[in-house]
Design a protein around this motif. Structure first.
Motif, PDB file in Angstrom:
ATOM      1  N   GLU A   1     -16.823 -57.783 -78.562  1.00 13.06           N
ATOM      2  CA  GLU A   1     -17.287 -58.989 -78.960  1.00 13.06           C
ATOM      3  C   GLU A   1     -16.316 -60.211 -79.178  1.00 13.06           C
ATOM      4  OE1 GLU A   1     -20.404 -60.153 -79.754  1.00 13.06           O
ATOM      5  OE2 GLU A   1     -21.111 -58.154 -78.853  1.00 13.06           O
ATOM      6  N   GLU A   2     -15.130 -59.658 -79.630  1.00 10.50           N
ATOM      7  CA  GLU A   2     -13.852 -60.597 -79.948  1.00 10.50           C
ATOM      8  C   GLU A   2     -13.379 -61.045 -78.621  1.00 10.50           C
ATOM      9  OE1 GLU A   2     -11.255 -58.827 -82.488  1.00 10.50           O
ATOM     10  OE2 GLU A   2     -12.724 -58.136 -83.952  1.00 10.50           O
ATOM     11  N   LEU A   3     -13.163 -60.222 -77.660  1.00 13.47           N
ATOM     12  CA  LEU A   3     -12.794 -60.682 -76.483  1.00 13.47           C
ATOM     13  C   LEU A   3     -13.579 -61.533 -75.704  1.00 13.47           C
ATOM     14  CD1 LEU A   3     -11.248 -57.290 -75.317  1.00 13.47           C
ATOM     15  CD2 LEU A   3      -9.761 -59.028 -75.747  1.00 13.47           C
ATOM     16  N   ILE A   4     -14.972 -61.399 -75.883  1.00 17.13           N
ATOM     17  CA  ILE A   4     -15.924 -62.299 -75.138  1.00 17.13           C
ATOM     18  C   ILE A   4     -15.628 -63.684 -75.464  1.00 17.13           C
ATOM     19  CG2 ILE A   4     -18.123 -62.927 -75.381  1.00 17.13           C
ATOM     20  CD1 ILE A   4     -18.857 -59.996 -74.903  1.00 17.13           C
ATOM     21  N   GLN A   5     -15.600 -63.927 -77.051  1.00 15.81           N
ATOM     22  CA  GLN A   5     -15.329 -65.193 -77.609  1.00 15.81           C
ATOM     23  C   GLN A   5     -13.982 -65.776 -77.160  1.00 15.81           C
ATOM     24  OE1 GLN A   5     -15.825 -64.651 -81.627  1.00 15.81           O
ATOM     25  NE2 GLN A   5     -18.013 -64.216 -81.658  1.00 15.81           N
ATOM     26  N   GLN A   6     -12.886 -64.853 -77.140  1.00 14.20           N
ATOM     27  CA  GLN A   6     -11.516 -65.309 -76.956  1.00 14.20           C
ATOM     28  C   GLN A   6     -11.626 -65.913 -75.497  1.00 14.20           C
ATOM     29  OE1 GLN A   6      -8.939 -62.285 -77.551  1.00 14.20           O
ATOM     30  NE2 GLN A   6      -9.113 -62.274 -79.769  1.00 14.20           N
ATOM     31  N   ARG A   7     -12.307 -65.076 -74.397  1.00 13.07           N
ATOM     32  CA  ARG A   7     -11.931 -65.434 -73.143  1.00 13.07           C
ATOM     33  C   ARG A   7     -13.136 -66.530 -72.708  1.00 13.07           C
ATOM     34  NH1 ARG A   7      -9.626 -60.860 -71.136  1.00 13.07           N
ATOM     35  NH2 ARG A   7      -7.793 -60.632 -72.666  1.00 13.07           N
ATOM     36  N   GLY A   8     -13.775 -67.117 -73.690  1.00 19.16           N
ATOM     37  CA  GLY A   8     -14.935 -68.010 -73.025  1.00 19.16           C
ATOM     38  C   GLY A   8     -15.947 -67.851 -72.453  1.00 19.16           C
ATOM     39  N   VAL A   9     -16.220 -66.342 -72.363  1.00 16.27           N
ATOM     40  CA  VAL A   9     -17.523 -65.646 -71.700  1.00 16.27           C
ATOM     41  C   VAL A   9     -18.598 -66.021 -72.682  1.00 16.27           C
ATOM     42  CG1 VAL A   9     -18.636 -63.597 -70.776  1.00 16.27           C
ATOM     43  CG2 VAL A   9     -16.228 -64.122 -70.505  1.00 16.27           C
ATOM     44  N   LYS A  10     -19.947 -66.437 -71.746  1.00 14.23           N
ATOM     45  CA  LYS A  10     -21.117 -66.696 -72.663  1.00 14.23           C
ATOM     46  C   LYS A  10     -22.042 -65.667 -72.428  1.00 14.23           C
ATOM     47  CE  LYS A  10     -22.691 -70.909 -72.592  1.00 14.23           C
ATOM     48  NZ  LYS A  10     -23.101 -72.436 -72.074  1.00 14.23           N
ATOM     49  N   ILE A  11     -22.648 -65.148 -73.440  1.00 13.06           N
ATOM     50  CA  ILE A  11     -23.648 -64.186 -73.322  1.00 13.06           C
ATOM     51  C   ILE A  11     -25.004 -64.872 -73.132  1.00 13.06           C
ATOM     52  CG2 ILE A  11     -24.877 -62.367 -74.529  1.00 13.06           C
ATOM     53  CD1 ILE A  11     -22.426 -61.965 -76.040  1.00 13.06           C
ATOM     54  N   VAL A  12     -25.544 -64.669 -72.160  1.00 12.21           N
ATOM     55  CA  VAL A  12     -26.816 -65.321 -71.812  1.00 12.21           C
ATOM     56  C   VAL A  12     -28.045 -64.499 -72.351  1.00 12.21           C
ATOM     57  CG1 VAL A  12     -28.678 -65.925 -69.657  1.00 12.21           C
ATOM     58  CG2 VAL A  12     -25.953 -66.254 -69.761  1.00 12.21           C
ATOM     59  N   GLY A  13     -28.027 -62.996 -72.278  1.00 12.91           N
ATOM     60  CA  GLY A  13     -28.799 -62.161 -72.929  1.00 12.91           C
ATOM     61  C   GLY A  13     -28.379 -60.716 -72.991  1.00 12.91           C
TER      62      GLY A  13
ATOM     63  N   ILE B   1     -14.920 -59.848 -66.553  1.00 10.11           N
ATOM     64  CA  ILE B   1     -15.619 -59.053 -67.059  1.00 10.11           C
ATOM     65  C   ILE B   1     -15.028 -57.431 -67.261  1.00 10.11           C
ATOM     66  CG2 ILE B   1     -18.047 -57.726 -67.322  1.00 10.11           C
ATOM     67  CD1 ILE B   1     -18.905 -60.579 -65.941  1.00 10.11           C
ATOM     68  N   GLN B   2     -14.718 -57.205 -65.874  1.00 11.98           N
ATOM     69  CA  GLN B   2     -13.834 -56.016 -65.903  1.00 11.98           C
ATOM     70  C   GLN B   2     -12.848 -55.773 -67.046  1.00 11.98           C
ATOM     71  OE1 GLN B   2     -12.376 -54.756 -61.819  1.00 11.98           O
ATOM     72  NE2 GLN B   2     -11.283 -53.268 -62.789  1.00 11.98           N
ATOM     73  N   GLU B   3     -11.860 -56.722 -66.985  1.00  9.76           N
ATOM     74  CA  GLU B   3     -10.950 -56.968 -67.925  1.00  9.76           C
ATOM     75  C   GLU B   3     -11.458 -56.675 -69.345  1.00  9.76           C
ATOM     76  OE1 GLU B   3      -8.846 -60.274 -67.182  1.00  9.76           O
ATOM     77  OE2 GLU B   3      -8.012 -59.483 -65.334  1.00  9.76           O
TER      78      GLU B   3
ATOM     79  N   PHE C   1     -13.956 -55.228 -70.542  1.00  6.37           N
ATOM     80  CA  PHE C   1     -14.333 -53.575 -70.833  1.00  6.37           C
ATOM     81  C   PHE C   1     -13.184 -52.816 -70.614  1.00  6.37           C
ATOM     82  CE2 PHE C   1     -18.691 -54.887 -69.709  1.00  6.37           C
ATOM     83  CZ  PHE C   1     -19.453 -54.019 -70.367  1.00  6.37           C
ATOM     84  N   MET C   2     -12.152 -52.981 -70.166  1.00 10.78           N
ATOM     85  CA  MET C   2     -11.080 -52.324 -69.837  1.00 10.78           C
ATOM     86  C   MET C   2     -10.192 -52.640 -71.394  1.00 10.78           C
ATOM     87  SD  MET C   2      -9.589 -52.646 -66.184  1.00 10.78           S
ATOM     88  CE  MET C   2      -8.089 -51.558 -66.221  1.00 10.78           C
ATOM     89  N   GLU C   3     -10.002 -53.662 -71.621  1.00 12.47           N
ATOM     90  CA  GLU C   3      -8.997 -54.156 -73.000  1.00 12.47           C
ATOM     91  C   GLU C   3      -9.848 -53.458 -74.239  1.00 12.47           C
ATOM     92  OE1 GLU C   3      -7.557 -57.952 -73.343  1.00 12.47           O
ATOM     93  OE2 GLU C   3      -7.378 -58.184 -71.172  1.00 12.47           O
ATOM     94  N   SER C   4     -11.142 -53.659 -74.141  1.00 16.00           N
ATOM     95  CA  SER C   4     -12.039 -53.149 -75.347  1.00 16.00           C
ATOM     96  C   SER C   4     -12.044 -51.817 -75.603  1.00 16.00           C
ATOM     97  CB  SER C   4     -13.233 -53.665 -75.542  1.00 16.00           C
ATOM     98  OG  SER C   4     -14.060 -52.916 -74.177  1.00 16.00           O
ATOM     99  N   GLY C   5     -11.522 -50.863 -74.317  1.00 14.02           N
ATOM    100  CA  GLY C   5     -11.360 -49.355 -74.436  1.00 14.02           C
ATOM    101  C   GLY C   5     -13.155 -48.933 -74.149  1.00 14.02           C
ATOM    102  N   LEU C   6     -13.985 -49.617 -73.683  1.00 17.07           N
ATOM    103  CA  LEU C   6     -15.230 -49.342 -73.602  1.00 17.07           C
ATOM    104  C   LEU C   6     -15.365 -48.573 -72.221  1.00 17.07           C
ATOM    105  CD1 LEU C   6     -17.687 -51.800 -74.885  1.00 17.07           C
ATOM    106  CD2 LEU C   6     -17.451 -49.698 -75.727  1.00 17.07           C
ATOM    107  N   PHE C   7     -14.345 -48.825 -71.442  1.00 17.36           N
ATOM    108  CA  PHE C   7     -14.458 -47.995 -70.029  1.00 17.36           C
ATOM    109  C   PHE C   7     -14.130 -46.501 -70.289  1.00 17.36           C
ATOM    110  CE2 PHE C   7     -13.539 -51.211 -66.656  1.00 17.36           C
ATOM    111  CZ  PHE C   7     -14.723 -51.248 -66.128  1.00 17.36           C
ATOM    112  N   GLU C   8     -13.571 -46.167 -71.274  1.00 18.17           N
ATOM    113  CA  GLU C   8     -13.508 -44.764 -71.784  1.00 18.17           C
ATOM    114  C   GLU C   8     -14.810 -43.925 -71.923  1.00 18.17           C
ATOM    115  OE1 GLU C   8     -10.391 -44.179 -74.470  1.00 18.17           O
ATOM    116  OE2 GLU C   8      -9.320 -45.764 -73.471  1.00 18.17           O
TER     117      GLU C   8
END
Length: 89
Positions: free
Chosen positions: A31-43, A65-67, A69-76
């Motif tokens: 959630e934090e990374l999405i805001q930092q990178r300026g990615v918008k959640i449409v739904g 988007i790949q980054e 997931f990787m940086e957040s650790g969710l890819f694991e």
């Protein structure tokens, strides 16, 4: 550019399963990374019995988007499929 993100996890790595609290830290980081990178959640949508989450994100490209997931650790703990999509409106 719009992207459909399909994220699947196993019952064993489910964030709702007791003992998997570390996944919550990854979700919060995402959630934090999405805001930092300026990615918008449409739904966002979830299919809990199937252990699948769907998101439409507005991002510069799929690499961003790949980054996330990787940086957040969710890819694991998830298998993630990112597909560019067009609005039919």
């Amino acid at each position: 550019m719009l992207h459909m993100v399909i994220a699947r996890h196993s019952p064993e790595s489910c964030p709702g399963r007791q003992g998997n609290e570390s996944v919550h830290l990854c979700l919060n980081s995402m959630e934090e990374l999405i805001q930092q990178r300026g990615v918008k959640i449409v739904g966002r949508w979830a299919d809990p019995p199937a252990h699948v989450n769907y998101m439409v994100l507005d991002a510069e490209n799929a690499h961003v988007i790949q980054e996330l997931f990787m940086e957040s650790g969710l890819f694991e703990s998830m298998e993630v499929d990112v597909r560019p999509v067009l609005s039919m409106d």
